[in-house]
Design an enzyme around this catalytic site. Structure first.
Site, PDB file in Angstrom:
ATOM      1  CG  ASN A  11      -1.803   1.053   1.422  1.00  0.00           C
ATOM      2  OD1 ASN A  11      -1.894   1.938   0.313  1.00  0.00           O
ATOM      3  ND2 ASN A  11      -2.224   1.316   2.399  1.00  0.00           N
ATOM      4  CD1 TRP A  12       4.034   1.307  -2.436  1.00  0.00           C
ATOM      5  CD2 TRP A  12       4.414   2.358  -4.204  1.00  0.00           C
ATOM      6  NE1 TRP A  12       5.188   0.672  -2.977  1.00  0.00           N
ATOM      7  CE2 TRP A  12       5.422   1.323  -3.964  1.00  0.00           C
ATOM      8  CE3 TRP A  12       4.705   3.383  -5.304  1.00  0.00           C
ATOM      9  CZ2 TRP A  12       6.481   1.240  -4.900  1.00  0.00           C
ATOM     10  CZ3 TRP A  12       5.614   3.124  -6.147  1.00  0.00           C
ATOM     11  CH2 TRP A  12       6.715   1.782  -6.131  1.00  0.00           C
ATOM     12  CE  LYS A  13      -0.470   3.527   4.546  1.00  0.00           C
ATOM     13  NZ  LYS A  13      -0.479   3.730   6.013  1.00  0.00           N
ATOM     14  CG  HIS A 101      -6.220   2.232   4.796  1.00  0.00           C
ATOM     15  ND1 HIS A 101      -5.814   3.366   5.942  1.00  0.00           N
ATOM     16  CD2 HIS A 101      -5.115   1.448   4.752  1.00  0.00           C
ATOM     17  CE1 HIS A 101      -4.625   3.046   6.131  1.00  0.00           C
ATOM     18  NE2 HIS A 101      -4.164   1.873   5.697  1.00  0.00           N
ATOM     19  CD  GLU A 170      -3.915  -2.017   7.260  1.00  0.00           C
ATOM     20  OE1 GLU A 170      -2.620  -2.230   6.781  1.00  0.00           O
ATOM     21  OE2 GLU A 170      -4.728  -1.183   7.257  1.00  0.00           O
ATOM     22  CB  SER A 213       4.301  -1.340  12.251  1.00  0.00           C
ATOM     23  OG  SER A 213       4.206  -0.117  12.376  1.00  0.00           O
ATOM     24  N   GLY A 234       2.723  -1.093   4.344  1.00  0.00           N
ATOM     25  CA  GLY A 234       2.791   0.493   3.885  1.00  0.00           C
ATOM     26  C   GLY A 234       4.209   0.924   3.666  1.00  0.00           C
TER      27      GLY A 234
HETATM   28  P1  PGA Z   1       2.453   0.662   7.656  1.00  0.00           P
HETATM   29  O1  PGA Z   1       1.015   0.810   6.949  1.00  0.00           O
HETATM   30  O2  PGA Z   1       2.795  -0.634   7.123  1.00  0.00           O
HETATM   31  O3  PGA Z   1       3.184   1.747   6.991  1.00  0.00           O
HETATM   32  O4  PGA Z   1       2.228   0.575   9.271  1.00  0.00           O
HETATM   33  C1  PGA Z   1       0.169  -0.273   6.789  1.00  0.00           C
HETATM   34  C2  PGA Z   1      -1.152   0.277   6.255  1.00  0.00           C
HETATM   35  O5  PGA Z   1      -1.656   1.382   6.497  1.00  0.00           O
HETATM   36  O6  PGA Z   1      -1.752  -0.323   5.317  1.00  0.00           O
END
Ligand code: PGA
Length: 252
Positions: A11-13, A101, A170, A213, A234
């Protein structure tokens, strides 16, 4: 437990540029070299302009693409400024879409909206990754299971093609914080989700991902979660090196 069909979802956001194609290329090369004979699936969910660009490249059959959001509109094309229908996302190369999300729910996305998005996506045969998760306060008050149950119940309908549904658990307090729940807690949650999706929704083999994380060192513990079908990553998915290390450590 490690399995050949484990999913690694990136998930590159709101990150990445066209030049980051090189990162995906490195992952594609790695998959070809190391896992040639097995079906390993990595799903990249970059921002839409990048999705359109990346998905046109011939990378590897193990790499699929997804979007990070979809409109709830039930028309494919039309006068909906700023909207992206499931059909449009598919034309841009998406086979999957992340829905609900917590970063979107914080901005006011409601579960009735999430439900509509799921409906229209499944009707278009877009596979969905439904994000659920409790806050730290809810965890502390022993409300986690009730919250997760409520989130799923408000999002999914019985009559849908639920074989195209992936649930991503999550915990909100783990996203981007470096804090990951202990094994016993995660096993309790996954066991609950697995039974709930089987019993209530009659999904034979529910696909449940863990997100929050994930990195190259904690994956060694996270791979031990029962009924976990993969990971939604992420920050650690942006650079090929980090993402590859996660996959390597998962299988070693
Ligand atoms: P993160 O994000 O791995 O940076 O904690 C995960 C997500 O929000 O899908």
């Amino acid at each position: 437990m490690s399995s050949k069909s484990t999913l690694f979802v990136a998930n590159w956001k709101m990150n990445g540029t066209p030049s980051d194609l090189k990162e995906i290329n490195k992952v594609a090369d790695f998959l070809k070299k190391k896992f040639n004979k097995f079906l390993k699936i990595v799903i990249y969910c970059p921002p839409i302009p990048l999705l359109t660009y990346f998905s046109k490249k011939k990378l590897s059959s193990s790499i699929k693409f997804g979007a990070q959001n979809v409109s709830s509109t039930n028309i494919d094309y039309g006068a909906k400024t700023g909207s992206l229908s499931p059909k449009l996302l598919q034309k841009c190369g998406a086979e999957y879409v992340i829905i609900g999300h917590s970063e979107r729910r914080f901005k006011g996305e409601s579960f009735s909206e999430i439900k509509k998005k799921i409906n229209t996506s499944l009707n278009s045969n877009l596979k969905i990754i439904l994000c659920i998760g409790e806050t730290f306060k809810q965890k502390k008050n022993n409300k986690s299971l009730a919250i997760l149950k409520m989130q799923i119940t408000k999002s999914l309908s019985m009559h849908q093609n639920l074989s195209n549904v992936i649930v991503a658990y999550e915990p909100i307090w783990s996203i981007g914080t470096g804090v990951v729940a202990d094994q016993a807690y995660l096993n309790k949650i996954f066991n609950f989700l697995n039974i709930f999706l089987k019993k209530k929704y009659k999904i034979r083999n529910p696909k449940i991902l863990y997100g929050g994380s994930v990195n190259h060192s904690n994956i060694k513990d996270l791979r031990l979660i029962y009924h976990c079908s993969g990971y939604l990553v992420g920050g650690a998915s942006l650079k090929a090196k980090n993402f590859i290390e996660i996959i390597v450590n998962y299988y070693n």
